[in-house]
Write a protein that holds these residues in place. Structure first.
Motif, PDB file in Angstrom:
ATOM      1  N   GLY A  28       0.794  -1.223   0.000  1.00  0.00           N
ATOM      2  CA  GLY A  28       0.000   0.000   0.000  1.00  0.00           C
ATOM      3  C   GLY A  28       0.823   1.269   0.000  1.00  0.00           C
ATOM      4  O   GLY A  28       0.270   2.371  -0.034  1.00  0.00           O
ATOM      5  N   GLY A  29       2.150   1.144   0.059  1.00  0.00           N
ATOM      6  CA  GLY A  29       3.024   2.314   0.002  1.00  0.00           C
ATOM      7  C   GLY A  29       3.452   2.862   1.349  1.00  0.00           C
ATOM      8  O   GLY A  29       4.171   3.862   1.415  1.00  0.00           O
ATOM      9  N   SER A  30       3.035   2.221   2.441  1.00  0.00           N
ATOM     10  CA  SER A  30       3.450   2.696   3.766  1.00  0.00           C
ATOM     11  C   SER A  30       4.900   2.327   4.042  1.00  0.00           C
ATOM     12  O   SER A  30       5.400   1.319   3.548  1.00  0.00           O
ATOM     13  N   ALA A  31       5.562   3.156   4.842  1.00  0.00           N
ATOM     14  CA  ALA A  31       6.934   2.886   5.276  1.00  0.00           C
ATOM     15  C   ALA A  31       7.001   3.162   6.768  1.00  0.00           C
ATOM     16  O   ALA A  31       6.749   4.281   7.216  1.00  0.00           O
ATOM     17  N   TYR A  32       7.297   2.130   7.552  1.00  0.00           N
ATOM     18  CA  TYR A  32       7.336   2.239   9.008  1.00  0.00           C
ATOM     19  C   TYR A  32       8.783   2.239   9.490  1.00  0.00           C
ATOM     20  O   TYR A  32       9.582   1.392   9.089  1.00  0.00           O
ATOM     21  N   ASP A  41      -2.883  -2.011   7.044  1.00  0.00           N
ATOM     22  CA  ASP A  41      -1.991  -1.876   5.878  1.00  0.00           C
ATOM     23  C   ASP A  41      -0.752  -2.731   6.083  1.00  0.00           C
ATOM     24  O   ASP A  41       0.334  -2.223   6.358  1.00  0.00           O
ATOM     25  N   LEU A  42      -0.918  -4.062   5.951  1.00  0.00           N
ATOM     26  CA  LEU A  42       0.191  -4.983   6.174  1.00  0.00           C
ATOM     27  C   LEU A  42       0.460  -5.898   4.986  1.00  0.00           C
ATOM     28  O   LEU A  42       1.430  -6.658   4.998  1.00  0.00           O
ATOM     29  N   LYS A  43      -0.378  -5.847   3.966  1.00  0.00           N
ATOM     30  CA  LYS A  43      -0.182  -6.726   2.813  1.00  0.00           C
ATOM     31  C   LYS A  43       1.169  -6.437   2.156  1.00  0.00           C
ATOM     32  O   LYS A  43       1.524  -5.290   1.907  1.00  0.00           O
ATOM     33  N   GLY A  44       1.924  -7.508   1.906  1.00  0.00           N
ATOM     34  CA  GLY A  44       3.229  -7.352   1.269  1.00  0.00           C
ATOM     35  C   GLY A  44       4.298  -6.824   2.199  1.00  0.00           C
ATOM     36  O   GLY A  44       5.312  -6.281   1.737  1.00  0.00           O
ATOM     37  N   THR A  81      -1.464 -11.571   1.473  1.00  0.00           N
ATOM     38  CA  THR A  81      -2.859 -11.140   1.309  1.00  0.00           C
ATOM     39  C   THR A  81      -3.348 -10.410   2.558  1.00  0.00           C
ATOM     40  O   THR A  81      -2.771 -10.538   3.641  1.00  0.00           O
ATOM     41  N   GLU A  82      -4.447  -9.669   2.393  1.00  0.00           N
ATOM     42  CA  GLU A  82      -5.043  -8.970   3.528  1.00  0.00           C
ATOM     43  C   GLU A  82      -5.639  -9.961   4.524  1.00  0.00           C
ATOM     44  O   GLU A  82      -5.671  -9.690   5.734  1.00  0.00           O
TER      45      GLU A  82
END
Length: 201
Positions: A110-114, A146-149, A175-176
């Motif tokens: 989803g493009g998030s960066a933690y 938002d954890l997929k991938g 997968t979600e």
């Protein structure tokens, strides 16, 4: 010697600038990094980091509702979250060359960066001295929606334009539905132990 009129020179410069802008706008060139190789791997796989002769391996991933440092004191309070904690247990082996500095991040489809969690003294990912190996944990606070991938990314800080390697480790959440199962099954509390250094085998 032949002299060119100012208008001819300006038109020539305009074409050069337009050509450069067109090349930059092409999607295939926007993120093109000729000096960076991306090494992909999975949990349990030792991956070469930044051409230094060092390796990094993710050994286990745990989801938790709270996290606590392992310390001498018994009155430490666990850190709670409205999201979920992801504890990534790792094993590094140092080669002869000192590895480049890096900051571990978790990225998602989803493009998030933690970024790694601040406030835990036992949460970090690093390399020991040459000839040694180290085992430890790095903890991230993430959005459970938002954890997929979910992927651990180790990108070296590239101060100079030299050939380098980025490591990306797939953490096994394709997968979600699987992400939701991991969140639902999160441990009540994860205890982050101190990193342990040993002689490399």
């Amino acid at each position: 010697m032949k002299l060119y009129r100012p208008s001819t020179v300006l038109i020539g410069l305009l074409f050069v600038l337009l050509g450069g802008l067109t090349r930059l706008a092409a999607p295939e060139n926007v993120y093109d990094e000729q000096n960076l190789k991306v090494v992909h791997g999975t949990i349990g796989e030792a991956l070469s980091y930044a051409g230094s002769g060092s390796t990094v391996k993710v050994t286990r991933v745990t989801f938790a509702q709270a996290v606590l440092d392992r310390t001498e004191s018994d009155d430490e309070k666990p850190l709670d979250t409205n999201g979920v904690y992801v504890a990534v247990e790792w094993d590094t082996v140092r080669g002869a060359k000192k590895p480049d500095t890096f900051y571990p991040t978790l990225i998602t489809d989803g493009g998030s960066a933690y970024q790694e969690l601040n406030g835990l003294s036992n949460s970090r990912l690093d390399f020991p001295d040459a000839g040694f190996a180290r085992t430890g944990t790095v903890v991230f606070e993430v959005n459970p929606a938002d954890l997929k991938g979910l992927t651990l990314r180790l990108r070296p800080s590239m101060l100079f334009n030299v050939y380098n390697t980025e490591v990306q480790v797939d953490l096994g959440i394709p997968t979600e539905e699987i992400a939701q199962q991991m969140v639902d099954g999160a441990d009540p509390q994860y205890v982050a132990d101190r990193a342990v250094t040993r002689v490399a085998s």
